[in-house]
Design a protein around this motif. Structure first.
Motif: not given
Length: 233
Positions: A7-8, A11-12, A149, A151, A231-232
């Motif tokens: 995820t780390t 995510a960007k 993966d 977002p 996502r948020n």
């Protein structure tokens, strides 16, 4: 190898794939400017590697020579949408990688699966270390291989004849038929390595065939807003 499901790492990524002439480069840069994101042109990295192979006196048709170069590839690539310097070691190759001899050689680099694995690691590192909240990464297999993966995953496409006309206009009105043939040849060559014409499950499609530039930017921004909102939320 970096865990691409992390995820780390993922995510960007704002992942945008698509064929030549779909508008992904110009649209991706504008998205980065508006959102305060970084921008990564993955095609420039492959061009830089092709340049590196040629500078070493090798041929990109020689798979072993390409693999050797990729294993010792000191790429430096800027992520500012308006200052995209590319260097190999201490050599600024920003202009050199657009030379016709490099353009003619780059497919020999990009078609080698083991090379793509190594270069993809470079992309993940650049994004992970980037001083931006997100990086718009555009290419051929970003949504499926580099950051499956992420977002936001978008396939930006357009009808072949529209893509050819756009590319001819970009090149200053060069012979449209010749440009179309070159574009289709590149599509065939690249699609032998990765399917960038069909959206994978979970990837949003933005078809710009009937959209102008501004409408395409707005359509992509709408997808980004929706996906990040989910996502948020």
């Amino acid at each position: 190898m970096t865990d691409i499901t992390s995820t780390t790492d993922a995510a960007k990524f704002i992942a945008i794939d698509g064929p030549a002439g779909s508008g992904k480069s110009s649209v991706s840069k504008e998205i980065a400017r508006r959102q305060g994101y970084g921008y990564l042109d993955t095609g420039a990295a492959y061009r830089a590697l092709a340049w590196y192979v040629l500078e070493r006196g090798a041929d990109t048709a020689d798979e072993q020579a390409v693999l050797a170069a990729a294993s010792d590839f000191p790429l430096q690539q800027g992520l500012d949408a308006d200052d995209r310097r590319v260097a190999v070691g201490d050599v600024d190759v920003t202009d050199a990688i657009r030379d016709p001899r490099v353009s003619a050689a780059v497919s020999g680099v990009a078609r080698v699966p083991a090379v793509r694995v190594q270069v993809n690691e470079v992309f993940r590192r650049l994004v992970a270390e980037a001083p931006y909240p997100a990086v718009v990464v555009e290419g051929r297999d970003i949504t499926t291989v580099v950051a499956p993966d992420a977002p936001v995953r978008i396939l930006l496409t357009a009808a072949p004849e529209v893509r050819a006309a756009r590319r001819a206009a970009e090149l200053g009105g060069e012979n449209a038929a010749a440009v179309a043939e070159a574009l289709h040849k590149r599509d065939r060559s690249d699609s032998a390595v990765v399917d960038f014409l069909t959206a994978a499950p979970g990837v949003d499609v933005v078809d710009s065939t009937d959209l102008d530039y501004q409408q395409t930017v707005d359509a992509v921004l709408a997808v980004i807003g929706e996906r990040l909102g989910e996502r948020n939320g």
